[in-house]
Design a protein around this motif. Sequence first.
Motif, PDB file in Angstrom:
ATOM      1  N   ALA A 418      -9.293   7.394  -7.740  1.00 11.38           N
ATOM      2  CA  ALA A 418      -9.386   7.014  -9.441  1.00 11.38           C
ATOM      3  C   ALA A 418      -8.458   6.483  -9.910  1.00 11.38           C
ATOM      4  O   ALA A 418      -7.365   5.550 -10.710  1.00 11.38           O
ATOM      5  N   PRO A 419      -7.559   7.175  -9.003  1.00 11.90           N
ATOM      6  CA  PRO A 419      -5.718   7.147  -9.569  1.00 11.90           C
ATOM      7  C   PRO A 419      -5.100   5.633  -9.220  1.00 11.90           C
ATOM      8  O   PRO A 419      -4.053   4.953  -9.405  1.00 11.90           O
ATOM      9  N   LEU A 420      -5.387   5.735  -7.928  1.00 10.57           N
ATOM     10  CA  LEU A 420      -4.925   4.465  -7.630  1.00 10.57           C
ATOM     11  C   LEU A 420      -5.533   3.047  -8.675  1.00 10.57           C
ATOM     12  O   LEU A 420      -4.503   2.847  -8.460  1.00 10.57           O
ATOM     13  N   TRP A 421      -7.112   3.352  -8.679  1.00  9.94           N
ATOM     14  CA  TRP A 421      -7.555   2.311  -9.421  1.00  9.94           C
ATOM     15  C   TRP A 421      -6.699   2.466 -10.884  1.00  9.94           C
ATOM     16  O   TRP A 421      -6.982   0.995 -11.384  1.00  9.94           O
ATOM     17  N   LYS A 422      -6.329   3.595 -11.588  1.00  7.97           N
ATOM     18  CA  LYS A 422      -6.177   3.268 -13.058  1.00  7.97           C
ATOM     19  C   LYS A 422      -4.947   2.671 -12.848  1.00  7.97           C
ATOM     20  O   LYS A 422      -4.630   1.948 -13.802  1.00  7.97           O
ATOM     21  N   ILE A 512     -10.788  22.062  -7.148  1.00  6.94           N
ATOM     22  CA  ILE A 512     -10.852  20.731  -7.224  1.00  6.94           C
ATOM     23  C   ILE A 512     -10.167  19.712  -7.196  1.00  6.94           C
ATOM     24  O   ILE A 512     -10.070  18.807  -6.870  1.00  6.94           O
ATOM     25  N   THR A 513      -9.662  19.928  -9.166  1.00  5.11           N
ATOM     26  CA  THR A 513      -8.657  19.263  -9.628  1.00  5.11           C
ATOM     27  C   THR A 513      -8.020  19.346  -9.249  1.00  5.11           C
ATOM     28  O   THR A 513      -7.090  18.235  -8.488  1.00  5.11           O
ATOM     29  N   ASP A 514      -6.735  20.042  -9.193  1.00  2.27           N
ATOM     30  CA  ASP A 514      -5.877  19.941  -8.131  1.00  2.27           C
ATOM     31  C   ASP A 514      -5.713  19.325  -6.468  1.00  2.27           C
ATOM     32  O   ASP A 514      -4.767  18.396  -6.152  1.00  2.27           O
ATOM     33  N   MET A 515      -6.931  19.447  -6.032  1.00  4.61           N
ATOM     34  CA  MET A 515      -6.784  18.750  -3.788  1.00  4.61           C
ATOM     35  C   MET A 515      -6.836  17.964  -4.616  1.00  4.61           C
ATOM     36  O   MET A 515      -6.517  16.971  -4.186  1.00  4.61           O
ATOM     37  N   SER A 516      -7.862  17.574  -5.466  1.00  2.67           N
ATOM     38  CA  SER A 516      -8.300  15.878  -5.964  1.00  2.67           C
ATOM     39  C   SER A 516      -6.985  14.936  -6.377  1.00  2.67           C
ATOM     40  O   SER A 516      -6.918  13.823  -5.872  1.00  2.67           O
ATOM     41  N   MET A 517      -5.938  15.710  -7.340  1.00  6.35           N
ATOM     42  CA  MET A 517      -4.893  14.845  -7.627  1.00  6.35           C
ATOM     43  C   MET A 517      -4.413  15.148  -7.004  1.00  6.35           C
ATOM     44  O   MET A 517      -3.427  13.820  -6.671  1.00  6.35           O
ATOM     45  N   LYS A 518      -3.890  15.631  -6.294  1.00  2.30           N
ATOM     46  CA  LYS A 518      -3.158  15.406  -4.985  1.00  2.30           C
ATOM     47  C   LYS A 518      -3.249  15.067  -3.650  1.00  2.30           C
ATOM     48  O   LYS A 518      -2.654  14.174  -3.070  1.00  2.30           O
ATOM     49  N   SER A 519      -4.544  13.858  -3.720  1.00  4.05           N
ATOM     50  CA  SER A 519      -4.712  13.645  -2.185  1.00  4.05           C
ATOM     51  C   SER A 519      -4.801  12.436  -2.265  1.00  4.05           C
ATOM     52  O   SER A 519      -4.086  12.049  -0.785  1.00  4.05           O
ATOM     53  N   TRP A 520      -4.631  11.223  -3.570  1.00  2.26           N
ATOM     54  CA  TRP A 520      -4.468  10.137  -2.303  1.00  2.26           C
ATOM     55  C   TRP A 520      -2.443  10.120  -2.685  1.00  2.26           C
ATOM     56  O   TRP A 520      -2.388   9.505  -1.355  1.00  2.26           O
ATOM     57  N   PRO A 521      -1.173  11.165  -3.301  1.00  2.00           N
ATOM     58  CA  PRO A 521      -0.411  11.223  -2.743  1.00  2.00           C
ATOM     59  C   PRO A 521       0.126  11.397  -1.621  1.00  2.00           C
ATOM     60  O   PRO A 521       0.791  11.309  -1.024  1.00  2.00           O
ATOM     61  N   ALA A 522      -0.812  12.512  -1.432  1.00  2.00           N
ATOM     62  CA  ALA A 522      -0.865  12.905  -0.078  1.00  2.00           C
ATOM     63  C   ALA A 522      -0.779  12.340   0.915  1.00  2.00           C
ATOM     64  O   ALA A 522      -0.117  12.087   2.389  1.00  2.00           O
ATOM     65  N   TYR A 523      -2.246  11.440   0.817  1.00  2.00           N
ATOM     66  CA  TYR A 523      -2.683  10.670   2.194  1.00  2.00           C
ATOM     67  C   TYR A 523      -1.662   9.463   2.474  1.00  2.00           C
ATOM     68  O   TYR A 523      -1.445   8.641   3.283  1.00  2.00           O
ATOM     69  N   GLU A 524      -0.926   9.176   1.153  1.00  2.00           N
ATOM     70  CA  GLU A 524      -0.127   7.964   1.057  1.00  2.00           C
ATOM     71  C   GLU A 524       1.391   8.461   1.783  1.00  2.00           C
ATOM     72  O   GLU A 524       1.565   8.091   2.615  1.00  2.00           O
ATOM     73  N   ASN A 525       1.743   9.845   1.368  1.00  2.00           N
ATOM     74  CA  ASN A 525       2.546  10.339   2.641  1.00  2.00           C
ATOM     75  C   ASN A 525       2.710  10.324   3.927  1.00  2.00           C
ATOM     76  O   ASN A 525       4.013   9.912   4.739  1.00  2.00           O
ATOM     77  N   TYR A 526       1.564  10.605   3.756  1.00  4.41           N
ATOM     78  CA  TYR A 526       1.348  10.931   5.765  1.00  4.41           C
ATOM     79  C   TYR A 526       0.985   9.682   6.594  1.00  4.41           C
ATOM     80  O   TYR A 526       0.811   9.696   7.874  1.00  4.41           O
ATOM     81  N   SER A 527       0.298   8.717   5.644  1.00  5.08           N
ATOM     82  CA  SER A 527      -0.252   6.785   6.400  1.00  5.08           C
ATOM     83  C   SER A 527       0.822   6.467   6.258  1.00  5.08           C
ATOM     84  O   SER A 527       0.748   4.946   7.168  1.00  5.08           O
ATOM     85  N   GLY A 528       1.182   5.623   5.115  1.00  6.61           N
ATOM     86  CA  GLY A 528       2.097   4.328   5.228  1.00  6.61           C
ATOM     87  C   GLY A 528       2.663   4.739   3.589  1.00  6.61           C
ATOM     88  O   GLY A 528       1.864   4.455   2.253  1.00  6.61           O
ATOM     89  N   ASN A 529       4.051   4.920   3.711  1.00  3.22           N
ATOM     90  CA  ASN A 529       4.055   4.778   2.241  1.00  3.22           C
ATOM     91  C   ASN A 529       5.153   3.837   2.069  1.00  3.22           C
ATOM     92  O   ASN A 529       5.840   2.730   3.225  1.00  3.22           O
ATOM     93  N   LEU A 530       6.109   3.616   1.074  1.00  4.17           N
ATOM     94  CA  LEU A 530       7.313   2.845   0.433  1.00  4.17           C
ATOM     95  C   LEU A 530       6.101   1.641   0.405  1.00  4.17           C
ATOM     96  O   LEU A 530       6.656   0.094   1.022  1.00  4.17           O
ATOM     97  N   GLY A 531       4.745   1.243   0.901  1.00  2.00           N
ATOM     98  CA  GLY A 531       4.386  -0.415   0.611  1.00  2.00           C
ATOM     99  C   GLY A 531       4.276  -1.019   1.505  1.00  2.00           C
ATOM    100  O   GLY A 531       4.244  -1.880   1.480  1.00  2.00           O
ATOM    101  N   ILE A 532       4.915  -0.420   2.409  1.00  2.00           N
ATOM    102  CA  ILE A 532       4.334  -0.825   3.989  1.00  2.00           C
ATOM    103  C   ILE A 532       2.814  -0.838   4.202  1.00  2.00           C
ATOM    104  O   ILE A 532       2.408  -1.171   5.426  1.00  2.00           O
TER     105      ILE A 532
END
Length: 838
Positions: A418-422, A512-532
């Motif tokens: 949801a944060p990505l979509w928002k 669950i709120t804390d885990m979920s709200m951190k999850s997209w930034p965490a995945y972005e950080n370890y999968s591909g960041n800076l718009g790559i």
Amino acid sequence: MRLFISALLLALRLVAAEDGSAAWLRYAPVPHAANTSRITPSEIVALNSTKSSPVYTAGQELQRGIAGIFGRKLNVSAQASSALSTIVVGTLETFTDAYGDFDEAEDLEEDGFFLCATGDKVVIVGQNERGALYGAFEYLSRLAQGHISSVSFISNPSAPIRWTNEWDNLDGSIERGFAGPSIFFRNGFVVDNVTRVAEYARLLASIRINGIIINNVNADVQVLSARNIEGLARLADVMRPYGVQLGISLNFASPEDFGKLNSYDPLDPKVDAWWANVTNQIYAKVPDMAGYLVKANSEGQAGPLTYNRTLADGANMFARAVEPYGGVVMFRAFVYDNHINETDWKADRANAQLEFFQNLDGKFNDNVVVQIKYGPIDFQVREPASPLFSALHHTNTAIELQITQEYLGQQCHLVYLAPLWKEILEFDLRADGRPSKVKDIVSSERFNRPLGGYAGVVNVGTNSTWLGSHLAMSNLYAYGRLAWDPSLESEAILQDWIRLTFGFDQKVLNTITDMSMKSWPAYENYSGNLGIQTLTDITYTHFGPNPASQDNNGWGQWTRADKFSIGMDRTVNNGTGNAGNYPPEIANMYENIETTPDNLLLWFHHVPYTQRLKSGKTVIQHFYDAHYEGSAVAQTFVKQWESLKGKVDMERYEHVLFRQVFQAGHSLVWRDSINEFYHNLSEIPDDLRRVGNHPYRLEAEDMRLVGYKPYSVSPFETASGYTAIVTTSNSSVGVATANITFASGTYDVAVNYYDLIGGKAQYHLEIGNRTIGAWTGDLEDKLGHTPSIYLDGHSATRITFKGVEVRRGNMVKITGQPNGIEPAPIDYISFLPPGIVD
């Protein structure tokens, strides 16, 4: 006594196993239910007696919900009642017929509802039957969350189209589906047992989804067979009581491949007549069919460009066919050439949407909606909003979002979307220098179009969790809520879902709120960041890491990474010109490297690895740091979830824990693979000397091997030290041994290995002649991600044994029994002191 019974029910509910099939419609008893039940109405009036009506369904749902929440079964009547203690639900028309004028009538829009709950009197009035059902679900949602206070309000949808797209194939498989086989098709035909479909329609109705495309956009022509058209009617019949309209995807070449014509030219009168005839046949069986979804001239699919016709010509052919029935044609903007040449500096797949559609603005019929992916490429972890949203002023548009996590961990990684979509929906494209948020464009408000809305790719399966993961269901829930009202906040939506799904414990809610709200930034950080983009394997499973796969192919998801630099130059001045596709204010921001946000830097600019970010870090050091930071967050999810033991029923607790442990291990595969790849490519060291330096690891290839042999893994970066071990044959046992050189003490012992599809190898780990653990390589039975037949970043995984007593000099021995094509592959063993992640 009643309070005691309520407490007992709550306790039983806590320990009772739940398989996830009820999702957020559990209707579990709420705290203090006994005290509040006295103000609950004593009967239900559903102003409709037709069982296929959503109003009838609303009455049944209210009865079911109140029985679950308060333990009281209310009678349901179709006749108006003058009793004060009543829930009345109906349409605007039936309500005014029964009770007289309704003051709020003019404020209700299609599918909207009025809800007034004051004490034991509840009035739910829908503008139409679907709206009445939505109002009933809203009332029950409030009760199920313990919100008993008086309310009176009108709720109208932001957009008329709120659909899901299911990528189901007729053989029962699902493209990018991670939760088992199709609930719609089996062995080439619509299923006979449609119970599960009705249950899914109920879930969708509860989040106000009003349409569903049931088959893959890469459509099979046989969906149009007489037997399948009969099947479509069967599906529509069970979805109709929930106000969910059925639609289908079409193969553009059907007139030729199925109808035996010699053409599928949209301007050929015979082709036009053929589609009109087929459409008539379908509507004869499904008179309220929502319409068609069409993918044309994309990724090898047939389309109007084959005949030098425009995409509008193709879309309008279908629009003419469904127009007499009020049907809609959703025409995907996902059109691009997948054989473009990377050596052409100006070539850019991100430009395709504008190139194909911009000059067609205003040429589509009014019942055509151009369905646009939220970004210009393909559901990446971060993309800018597609510029096509701001370019089509005279064309209906819808935003395509992806609930199924194709590029984002495939429901094996927690990623609350949801944060990505928002971020996309709230982005202001500044068309004509005026406020032009994406949410206002797709709602049709900004450009005053008759249609618009949302299309969400869901891909539910027969798994009891619907999506293959309990926590992933937050994304389906959030999609429906945002499609109805995109102004809602991501965290508020999430917490509603948590209360409905897991109950009222504050620690559960907070965790669950804390885990979920951190999850997209965490995945972005370890999968591909800076718009790559997401640095996954784009030519294979889209699951694990493989950054090299992005380049040197025709798919156009390029990073243009070389020894010295990285990123796509999409500027007008020197690059592909993509930045210039945006309205001037936005184009100027992206054109200038100083004003481009760092999180989109490499999307719009090609820079040296030593380019300084606004943080002061270089690009390459940011990569190193972000991948370590993101994977470190994923480790915390395990401990956070473990803290909920006893607060979540054991079935769901164990199911989620298994996935969080997997994510923690796989995030390390991502971290090491991406960092090692760019470290190897750039030859620039990590300032903190972490990359390539793993003092707690014992490389498998360095152990004494009997029946095992070293194996060079490809891609190289997906193995520690670029090498793993495999058994010398698929029938002989392998043994790897070594003497432990670490200091005596207590360690967490982790084994990284590869779990391939096509075999279930068995492993046995010993230390000092003590069995530490044994396991089977059977993740294909436990995880729903797209599997791999190779040793790579998709099959790489780890198992950890905690609190193992180790003495220096002990022999560690790991035995692997191959099975099928799986040669019991092992990458390394880690001996981790408490609190250390290697």
